[in-house]
Design a protein around this motif. Structure first.
Motif, PDB file in Angstrom:
ATOM      1  N   ARG A  42       0.844  -1.210   0.000  1.00 17.61           N
ATOM      2  CA  ARG A  42       0.000   0.000   0.000  1.00 17.61           C
ATOM      3  C   ARG A  42       0.873   1.252   0.000  1.00 17.61           C
ATOM      4  N   GLN A  46       1.134   4.136  -2.922  1.00 13.04           N
ATOM      5  CA  GLN A  46       1.001   5.576  -2.666  1.00 13.04           C
ATOM      6  C   GLN A  46       2.205   6.327  -3.205  1.00 13.04           C
ATOM      7  N   ARG A  47       3.398   5.797  -2.982  1.00 21.15           N
ATOM      8  CA  ARG A  47       4.618   6.448  -3.473  1.00 21.15           C
ATOM      9  C   ARG A  47       4.628   6.511  -4.998  1.00 21.15           C
ATOM     10  N   GLU A  49       1.987   6.552  -6.928  1.00 21.47           N
ATOM     11  CA  GLU A  49       0.972   7.530  -7.330  1.00 21.47           C
ATOM     12  C   GLU A  49       1.526   8.953  -7.238  1.00 21.47           C
TER      13      GLU A  49
END
Length: 91
Positions: A42, A46-47, A49
């Motif tokens: 997860r 996020q990184r 994105e």
């Protein structure tokens, strides 16, 4: 997540990484190694994105710069003087 939606994968870890996972589970920080890996994925998502958003921002800035017209040659002294004059205008 339902167990039927899960897929089993085999991964290789360094001894240090394996020890970190074991310690996290033993200390109660996580319920299982799978939970740790899902949490890490997860964070990676996020990184990625954020990285994609940053690349899009840089591409837009590049495109705007290219569309802004012909560049000009300037010496470091001239550039510094122009920046100082601009700063004085702003106060």
């Amino acid at each position: 997540m339902k167990a039927t939606n899960m897929r089993t994968l085999t991964i290789s870890l360094t001894p240090h990484q394996a020890s970190m996972l074991e310690n996290a589970v033993e200390s109660g920080g996580y319920a299982s190694n799978s939970e740790i890996v899902r949490d890490a994925l997860r964070l990676w998502e996020q990184r990625e994105e954020v990285r994609q958003m940053e690349l899009a921002r840089l591409k837009k800035a590049y495109d705007e710069g290219m569309a802004s017209g012909e560049g000009r040659s300037v010496t470091a002294d001239t550039l510094l003087a122009e920046l100082k004059a601009e700063a004085r205008k702003r106060g």
